[in-house]
Design a protein around this motif. Structure first.
Motif, PDB file in Angstrom:
ATOM      1  N   VAL A  73       1.008  -0.744  -0.143  1.00 24.87           N
ATOM      2  CA  VAL A  73       0.225  -0.185  -0.084  1.00 24.87           C
ATOM      3  C   VAL A  73       0.535   1.366  -0.225  1.00 24.87           C
ATOM      4  CG1 VAL A  73      -1.677   1.163   1.535  1.00 24.87           C
ATOM      5  CG2 VAL A  73      -1.875  -1.004   1.068  1.00 24.87           C
ATOM      6  N   ARG A  74       1.569   1.198   0.814  1.00 24.69           N
ATOM      7  CA  ARG A  74       2.928   2.498   1.075  1.00 24.69           C
ATOM      8  C   ARG A  74       3.067   2.324  -0.534  1.00 24.69           C
ATOM      9  NH1 ARG A  74       8.061   3.423   0.553  1.00 24.69           N
ATOM     10  NH2 ARG A  74       8.318   1.602   0.383  1.00 24.69           N
ATOM     11  N   LYS A  84      -8.007   6.847  -0.748  1.00 18.65           N
ATOM     12  CA  LYS A  84      -8.860   7.569   0.923  1.00 18.65           C
ATOM     13  C   LYS A  84      -9.523   5.980   0.808  1.00 18.65           C
ATOM     14  CE  LYS A  84      -8.543  11.873  -0.747  1.00 18.65           C
ATOM     15  NZ  LYS A  84      -7.487  12.531  -0.323  1.00 18.65           N
ATOM     16  N   GLU A  85     -10.342   6.384   2.412  1.00 24.13           N
ATOM     17  CA  GLU A  85     -10.828   4.788   2.836  1.00 24.13           C
ATOM     18  C   GLU A  85     -12.691   5.589   2.201  1.00 24.13           C
ATOM     19  OE1 GLU A  85     -10.304   3.240   5.977  1.00 24.13           O
ATOM     20  OE2 GLU A  85      -8.304   4.110   6.697  1.00 24.13           O
ATOM     21  N   GLN A  86     -12.558   5.020   1.602  1.00 23.11           N
ATOM     22  CA  GLN A  86     -14.379   5.244   1.593  1.00 23.11           C
ATOM     23  C   GLN A  86     -15.197   4.776   2.795  1.00 23.11           C
ATOM     24  OE1 GLN A  86     -15.659   3.393  -1.819  1.00 23.11           O
ATOM     25  NE2 GLN A  86     -18.045   3.833  -1.684  1.00 23.11           N
TER      26      GLN A  86
END
Length: 101
Positions: A73-74, A84-86
């Motif tokens: 992810v990094r 962005k977390e939904q």
């Protein structure tokens, strides 16, 4: 100080597995000896969700997976920008109650 030797592993994947499985929900449970991750597909308007795949890991492999996902992810965010977390009214990934497997 000894150097770690990297081992090359020849990995094969058949056509069915290489197609992948879509999952939009995961349920994670654990016991003292294993982590069980159920990957689930929920469809809009369908009240019943279906487990599409179950992966069983030792605690050591679960921790390695967490670290590998965090590193990837990094790297992804460094290349493509922040993920962005939904916020949704749908069920989020579920990290089930401890001790259940």
């Amino acid at each position: 100080m000894s150097e770690e030797k990297k081992q090359n592993i020849d990995i094969e994947i058949n056509d069915q597995v290489s197609d992948g499985i879509y999952s939009n929900l995961a349920v994670i449970n654990h016991s003292p000896t294993e982590f069980v991750v159920d990957f689930i597909q929920m469809m809009p308007g369908v009240p019943k969700a279906r487990v599409k795949s179950r992966i069983i890991l030792t605690p050591q492999h679960a921790k390695r997976l967490v670290n590998a996902l965090a590193e990837n992810v990094r790297r992804y965010e460094a290349q493509f920008g922040e993920v962005k977390e939904q916020q949704s009214t749908a069920m989020p990934f579920n990290f089930g109650p401890p001790g259940e497997a």
